[in-house]
Design a protein around this motif. Structure first.
Motif, PDB file in Angstrom:
ATOM      1  N   ILE A  19       0.857  -1.182   0.000  1.00 41.64           N
ATOM      2  CA  ILE A  19       0.000   0.000   0.000  1.00 41.64           C
ATOM      3  C   ILE A  19       0.892   1.231   0.000  1.00 41.64           C
ATOM      4  N   ASP A  20       0.692   2.098  -0.970  1.00 39.12           N
ATOM      5  CA  ASP A  20       1.497   3.322  -1.079  1.00 39.12           C
ATOM      6  C   ASP A  20       2.991   3.020  -1.028  1.00 39.12           C
ATOM      7  N   GLY A  21       3.412   1.938  -1.672  1.00 37.67           N
ATOM      8  CA  GLY A  21       4.825   1.594  -1.782  1.00 37.67           C
ATOM      9  C   GLY A  21       5.420   0.885  -0.583  1.00 37.67           C
ATOM     10  N   LYS A  22       4.629   0.634   0.464  1.00 38.48           N
ATOM     11  CA  LYS A  22       5.112  -0.065   1.670  1.00 38.48           C
ATOM     12  C   LYS A  22       4.345  -1.374   1.824  1.00 38.48           C
ATOM     13  N   TRP A  23       5.002  -2.333   2.496  1.00 37.78           N
ATOM     14  CA  TRP A  23       4.401  -3.648   2.713  1.00 37.78           C
ATOM     15  C   TRP A  23       3.893  -3.791   4.139  1.00 37.78           C
ATOM     16  N   GLY A  24       2.752  -4.444   4.266  1.00 38.40           N
ATOM     17  CA  GLY A  24       2.178  -4.771   5.559  1.00 38.40           C
ATOM     18  C   GLY A  24       1.511  -6.125   5.477  1.00 38.40           C
ATOM     19  N   LEU A  25       0.857  -6.510   6.549  1.00 45.46           N
ATOM     20  CA  LEU A  25       0.118  -7.764   6.585  1.00 45.46           C
ATOM     21  C   LEU A  25      -1.353  -7.454   6.791  1.00 45.46           C
ATOM     22  N   ALA A  26      -2.200  -8.163   6.074  1.00 46.17           N
ATOM     23  CA  ALA A  26      -3.644  -7.968   6.184  1.00 46.17           C
ATOM     24  C   ALA A  26      -4.324  -9.309   6.396  1.00 46.17           C
ATOM     25  N   ASP A  27      -5.468  -9.265   7.073  1.00 45.43           N
ATOM     26  CA  ASP A  27      -6.246 -10.491   7.265  1.00 45.43           C
ATOM     27  C   ASP A  27      -7.112 -10.733   6.032  1.00 45.43           C
ATOM     28  N   GLU A  28      -7.953 -11.758   6.102  1.00 52.16           N
ATOM     29  CA  GLU A  28      -8.770 -12.147   4.944  1.00 52.16           C
ATOM     30  C   GLU A  28      -9.767 -11.074   4.529  1.00 52.16           C
ATOM     31  N   THR A  29     -10.133 -10.166   5.471  1.00 48.97           N
ATOM     32  CA  THR A  29     -11.082  -9.101   5.139  1.00 48.97           C
ATOM     33  C   THR A  29     -10.395  -7.880   4.539  1.00 48.97           C
ATOM     34  N   GLY A  30      -9.045  -7.886   4.531  1.00 43.59           N
ATOM     35  CA  GLY A  30      -8.298  -6.761   3.993  1.00 43.59           C
ATOM     36  C   GLY A  30      -7.854  -5.767   5.047  1.00 43.59           C
ATOM     37  N   GLN A  31      -8.195  -6.010   6.316  1.00 41.36           N
ATOM     38  CA  GLN A  31      -7.776  -5.127   7.399  1.00 41.36           C
ATOM     39  C   GLN A  31      -6.308  -5.357   7.730  1.00 41.36           C
ATOM     40  N   LEU A  32      -5.535  -4.269   7.863  1.00 41.22           N
ATOM     41  CA  LEU A  32      -4.136  -4.387   8.244  1.00 41.22           C
ATOM     42  C   LEU A  32      -4.026  -4.962   9.653  1.00 41.22           C
ATOM     43  N   VAL A  33      -3.056  -5.824   9.820  1.00 42.18           N
ATOM     44  CA  VAL A  33      -2.769  -6.427  11.118  1.00 42.18           C
ATOM     45  C   VAL A  33      -1.619  -5.643  11.730  1.00 42.18           C
ATOM     46  N   GLY A  34      -1.836  -5.050  12.883  1.00 39.50           N
ATOM     47  CA  GLY A  34      -0.799  -4.235  13.499  1.00 39.50           C
ATOM     48  C   GLY A  34      -0.634  -2.932  12.753  1.00 39.50           C
ATOM     49  N   ASP A  35       0.343  -2.153  13.173  1.00 36.40           N
ATOM     50  CA  ASP A  35       0.545  -0.857  12.531  1.00 36.40           C
ATOM     51  C   ASP A  35       1.886  -0.758  11.817  1.00 36.40           C
ATOM     52  N   SER A  36       2.550  -1.891  11.637  1.00 33.99           N
ATOM     53  CA  SER A  36       3.862  -1.878  11.001  1.00 33.99           C
ATOM     54  C   SER A  36       3.753  -1.966   9.489  1.00 33.99           C
ATOM     55  N   LEU A  37       4.539  -1.117   8.834  1.00 27.94           N
ATOM     56  CA  LEU A  37       4.717  -1.183   7.393  1.00 27.94           C
ATOM     57  C   LEU A  37       6.214  -1.223   7.134  1.00 27.94           C
ATOM     58  N   TRP A  38       6.614  -2.000   6.149  1.00 27.17           N
ATOM     59  CA  TRP A  38       8.025  -2.199   5.840  1.00 27.17           C
ATOM     60  C   TRP A  38       8.281  -1.870   4.379  1.00 27.17           C
ATOM     61  N   SER A  39       9.528  -1.534   4.063  1.00 28.86           N
ATOM     62  CA  SER A  39       9.868  -1.280   2.662  1.00 28.86           C
ATOM     63  C   SER A  39      10.023  -2.592   1.900  1.00 28.86           C
ATOM     64  N   ALA A  40      10.254  -3.689   2.617  1.00 28.75           N
ATOM     65  CA  ALA A  40      10.320  -5.021   1.994  1.00 28.75           C
ATOM     66  C   ALA A  40       9.914  -6.060   3.020  1.00 28.75           C
TER      67      ALA A  40
END
Length: 120
Positions: A19-40
């Motif tokens: 999302i917006d060039g950063k990677w995160g983890l999402a559940d099956e509904t598309g909700q982000l898990v936690g608030d961490s985003l990574w460049s890879a």
């Protein structure tokens, strides 16, 4: 939530989403898990995945929980386990570029003495 630019399987329950060039983890509904985003983010291997934030590597578990902070110049998985059953990881420090071995809790197994990970 913003629309994911990319979506890849991560675990049985989670997806890697860009999302917006950063990677995160999402559940099956598309909700982000936690608030961490990574460049890879690398695929899950032996229950852990390597992530990059601010140019440094860290490690997350299969639920997206950070188990090693993003403070390493490089990390490499091994297939070995420490005596207490934790995954052994080859790590390179930024301060001097030396490689050593830590476990998935960050405990040092072998000191940081080697110029490359093949020597550890």
């Amino acid at each position: 939530m913003n629309t994911a630019e990319e979506k890849r399987p991560f675990s049985d329950k989670l997806w890697m989403v860009k999302i917006d060039g950063k990677w995160g983890l999402a559940d099956e509904t598309g909700q982000l898990v936690g608030d961490s985003l990574w460049s890879a983010i690398r695929p899950l291997s032996q229950g852990f995945a390597r992530v990059v934030r601010g140019g440094y590597w860290g490690l997350i578990d299969e639920n997206g929980k950070e188990v090693l902070p993003c403070q390493w110049a490089n990390l490499r998985h091994t297939t070995k386990l420490s005596p207490d059953g934790r995954l052994r990881i080859l790590a390179r420090r930024d301060s001097d570029g030396k490689w050593g071995e830590i476990d998935s809790a960050g405990t040092m197994i072998h000191p940081f003495l080697w110029p490359n990970y093949q020597s550890v």
